[in-house]
Write a protein that holds these residues in place. Sequence first.
Motif, PDB file in Angstrom:
ATOM      1  N   ARG A 175       0.833  -1.199   0.000  1.00 38.40           N
ATOM      2  CA  ARG A 175       0.000   0.000   0.000  1.00 38.40           C
ATOM      3  C   ARG A 175       0.873   1.257   0.000  1.00 38.40           C
ATOM      4  O   ARG A 175       0.588   2.220  -0.712  1.00 38.40           O
ATOM      5  N   GLU A 181      -4.432  -2.423  -4.474  1.00 42.93           N
ATOM      6  CA  GLU A 181      -5.193  -3.617  -4.818  1.00 42.93           C
ATOM      7  C   GLU A 181      -4.413  -4.884  -4.493  1.00 42.93           C
ATOM      8  O   GLU A 181      -4.988  -5.888  -4.059  1.00 42.93           O
ATOM      9  N   GLU A 182      -3.096  -4.851  -4.707  1.00 39.95           N
ATOM     10  CA  GLU A 182      -2.273  -5.986  -4.306  1.00 39.95           C
ATOM     11  C   GLU A 182      -2.304  -6.162  -2.792  1.00 39.95           C
ATOM     12  O   GLU A 182      -2.316  -7.292  -2.281  1.00 39.95           O
ATOM     13  N   ARG A 184      -4.738  -5.342  -0.743  1.00 38.67           N
ATOM     14  CA  ARG A 184      -6.027  -5.941  -0.373  1.00 38.67           C
ATOM     15  C   ARG A 184      -6.048  -7.432  -0.691  1.00 38.67           C
ATOM     16  O   ARG A 184      -6.518  -8.246   0.123  1.00 38.67           O
ATOM     17  N   ALA A 210     -10.487   1.905   0.665  1.00 38.27           N
ATOM     18  CA  ALA A 210     -11.465   1.497  -0.346  1.00 38.27           C
ATOM     19  C   ALA A 210     -12.797   2.224  -0.187  1.00 38.27           C
ATOM     20  O   ALA A 210     -13.643   2.181  -1.084  1.00 38.27           O
TER      21      ALA A 210
END
Length: 277
Positions: A175, A181-182, A184, A210
Amino acid sequence: MAEDAQTLVDAGCDASDQGRHREAEGLFRRAVDLGEEWVWFNIGNELRAQGRLTDAVKAYQRALAAGETDAWLNLGACLDDLGDLVAAMDAYRGAAAAGDLTGYVQLAHLLREHDEGELAVEALSTAAEEGSDLAAAVLACWEWDRTLDPTLELRLRAGAEHYSSARADLADLLRSTGRPEEARAELERGCAAGQRDCWLPLGNHLADHAGDPVAAEAAYRAGIDAGDSNCHHNLAILLLDLGRTHDAITHLRAGADAGDALAARALRDVLDERDDT
């Protein structure tokens, strides 16, 4: 008909798995009466599950006397819970000397908690050099906490399967380097694999990054169900933001009762503010 020790042990294990710890204890004691002294290890586990820690210590010591070296780790944990830190450290060293490298890891955590950081790193380094993936993962996490060095990514990735905090730290690294996204996906992978420590950061990610409070609430509640009492505080803060003050207070109380200082402080603030209105 004469009793068979292995049958008693099997029945005791079944009872233990179902939470019938007193029954399991009795079955294991009957196996010991038939000469299976190593089963004191199982008796120790049942006594520990019942909160009878002093008796559990004695049982583990008898198991060790019978040659059951697996008892070292559990003995260390009981002694730690009883506040006998010196004896707990000796037990963890006993586990390591018997070939269980997790003993070094437990010793390292205990040393670090008591401001013996250099000795803690030394214990982990020894375990890692001897092949402990868990120790290597813990070392990577400690270095990330200290340095936030993105070059630790490969080490954190290597440790993610062995230590849930390594996966959580990997997500933090992803992050912070622009890959939300990776991050998450890593946390969701950890939750699916039963890594309890991933639920709280997943909830935080969903709430803060998000913008999905519904999914965040579900993640925090799943973390609570998995046994992470720290999720109570974060869930409560989310609920306060959503205007659900009563539910928030319930979770702050639960977190405070579980020993979470953040939850206790937030609970006082919320109650003080409510009294002022």
